[in-house]
Write a protein that holds these residues in place. Sequence first.
Motif, PDB file in Angstrom:
ATOM      1  N   GLN A   1       0.736  -1.228  -0.121  1.00 28.82           N
ATOM      2  CA  GLN A   1      -0.069  -0.126  -0.075  1.00 28.82           C
ATOM      3  C   GLN A   1       0.767   1.253   0.007  1.00 28.82           C
ATOM      4  O   GLN A   1       0.627   2.207  -0.802  1.00 28.82           O
ATOM      5  CB  GLN A   1      -0.910   0.001   1.180  1.00 28.82           C
TER       6      GLN A   1
ATOM      7  N   GLU B   1      -8.928   0.038   7.679  1.00 31.90           N
ATOM      8  CA  GLU B   1      -8.891   1.061   6.430  1.00 31.90           C
ATOM      9  C   GLU B   1      -9.906   0.139   5.421  1.00 31.90           C
ATOM     10  O   GLU B   1     -10.321   0.604   4.412  1.00 31.90           O
ATOM     11  CB  GLU B   1      -7.414   1.113   5.705  1.00 31.90           C
ATOM     12  N   HIS B   2     -10.015  -1.100   5.453  1.00 37.87           N
ATOM     13  CA  HIS B   2     -10.462  -1.860   4.558  1.00 37.87           C
ATOM     14  C   HIS B   2     -11.915  -2.371   5.192  1.00 37.87           C
ATOM     15  O   HIS B   2     -12.428  -3.458   4.632  1.00 37.87           O
ATOM     16  CB  HIS B   2      -9.636  -3.115   4.117  1.00 37.87           C
TER      17      HIS B   2
ATOM     18  N   ARG C   1     -17.386   3.075   6.233  1.00 38.59           N
ATOM     19  CA  ARG C   1     -16.596   1.846   5.785  1.00 38.59           C
ATOM     20  C   ARG C   1     -17.234   0.547   6.363  1.00 38.59           C
ATOM     21  O   ARG C   1     -17.362  -0.540   5.850  1.00 38.59           O
ATOM     22  CB  ARG C   1     -15.023   1.830   6.098  1.00 38.59           C
TER      23      ARG C   1
ATOM     24  N   LEU D   1     -17.496  -0.247  -0.457  1.00 32.93           N
ATOM     25  CA  LEU D   1     -16.219   0.064  -0.082  1.00 32.93           C
ATOM     26  C   LEU D   1     -15.341   0.666  -1.173  1.00 32.93           C
ATOM     27  O   LEU D   1     -14.699   1.439  -1.077  1.00 32.93           O
ATOM     28  CB  LEU D   1     -15.563  -1.085   0.530  1.00 32.93           C
TER      29      LEU D   1
ATOM     30  N   ASN E   1     -13.967   4.335  -0.834  1.00 32.42           N
ATOM     31  CA  ASN E   1     -12.505   4.587  -0.880  1.00 32.42           C
ATOM     32  C   ASN E   1     -12.095   5.905  -1.888  1.00 32.42           C
ATOM     33  O   ASN E   1     -11.132   6.769  -1.628  1.00 32.42           O
ATOM     34  CB  ASN E   1     -11.632   3.571  -1.319  1.00 32.42           C
TER      35      ASN E   1
ATOM     36  N   SER F   1     -10.796   9.325  -0.755  1.00 32.28           N
ATOM     37  CA  SER F   1      -9.274  10.137  -1.695  1.00 32.28           C
ATOM     38  C   SER F   1      -9.800  11.404  -1.859  1.00 32.28           C
ATOM     39  O   SER F   1      -8.999  12.353  -1.788  1.00 32.28           O
ATOM     40  CB  SER F   1      -9.044   9.193  -2.779  1.00 32.28           C
TER      41      SER F   1
END
Length: 550
Positions: free
Chosen positions: A80, A121-122, A499, A506, A510, A514
């Motif tokens: 990442q 984050e996921h 999330r 998702l 994301n 961003s």
Amino acid sequence: MLTKRRPRVACCVTGAPERVRSFQPSLWADFFVHYEPELGQISEECMRMQADKLKKDVDLLFRTVNTRVVEKMTLVDALQRLGIDHLFQERISKALQEIHMTDFNSCSLYEVGLRFRLLREHGLWVSPDVFNKFKCQDGSFTKDITTEPRGLLSLYNAGYLSINGEPELDEAITFARHHLESMRGGLKYPLSEQVKRNLEIPLPRNLKKIDAPYYIAEYEQEQACNTSMLELAKVEFNLLQRLHQQELHDFCQWGNNLYKEVGLSYSRDRIVELYFWSYTVHYEEHHGHARTILAKVSVLVSLLDDTFDMHATLEDGRKLNEAIQRWDDDAICVLPEYLKMYYVKLTNTFNEIEGELKQDHKYRVGYCRKAFQTLCRHFQLESEWFHNNDIPSFEDHINCSVISTSTPTICVALLLGMGDEATEETFKWAIGCTDAVKACGQVARFMNDMAAFEHGKNKMDVACSVDSYMNQHHVTSEVAIAVLDNLVEDAWKTINRARFEQRSLLPILNRVASLSKSMAWLFRDNIDRFTFSSGNKEKIKQQFIDPIPL
């Protein structure tokens, strides 16, 4: 980026006026139209062959770490931060599911923080209770961890994945920041640079592609550096850079021609910056169409924004809003002369975008048109407030100005050129300005308004959210700015929560995240790096001009 607060110019002439002197001219002009990058010693074909081989080598790493959770986490994190995770999405998704399902009893603060950050984050839930093992009975963190810079940095970054109702993570950030700042002078490279950068922008809020060149240089110095991953990161960065250079050539030609044809000389000429903004949302090779469409819509939004803010009289604005709400060829007759070509280009560009889409994706343009019309209505409402010398209530201001940031419109536009992952459900979600989309607008609005207020105001400035809060609650600007700063933090927590609550969205969330990161990056340190674009020059050069040595 499009959310400035600048003096409005009440001008009654029907011809296009002179450019407002406070605007910097374009730093790039036709630079990318004529730019011919040095190809170097390695051809693009050779780089692609090298990348294909390296991808296979890195793919094998997922098999070698199959049962080792810590190594698996380290692998995912490095991919990442090197900016090459998009090449291994399926592998990473499977690895994270396995990490989430595996019992984890590490006593390493670094490892516990890394797992917490990666999973959250996921969209995979982890309780903040995992940090309790590093606390005393009174709830404070133990002194033992105050000498572990890597662990503290891991805890610090993990804390920025918090949601509302998790004060213990806010406390973790404060605790870790204090100790990291106190030990900064004694840290060695590359950890010293990572701490410095993360204290400026926490890792979960930084743009991956902006951070990647720094991390590539740092990763090369680390003991655990994997040469296949390192070389792939360098080659992939350079390959994407060449692609973006080609796109910039075409986009700058399109944008420069558009600016000349519409003749709105009062507007900000920020063609390259608008492409850069689109790039921060869609940087992958397969999203080239989505990237270009988003950049084109952003240009049209920027011109509309500057028209309402910098030139249009109240009556001009009403006529422009009427034409855009009608959205037909006959509506051009209601417009003043200087806005007719803009209107033609607006409708023609939307028609061209629709023509480029697959048959079963053409419906998407209708959603974007509706979002654009909504944006125009809110620009007009702000114009009515300004010309009537109204300072709306804070709530009314936010209900309007979160839309007028343009980010809710951009959240719809970023879906236009995407593949099948952008469904009609996602368009309905985006245009409904749901929690995450609204939060994105709040990050943009409050950070922009705080930046504008800090730079000083004059009698021709539009009332911003700081003004509305001060006026309604009879407080000082310092109090109002502190309130807005807290609201920015709440907005980030809303995005984090989405999330988990809408994990099926998702991939789209994301992109919205961003977009929020790009707005925060543009307005950090109370500087507007879009209007005053010299603050963005070096990052554009880094991403689109300077290759990474192989």
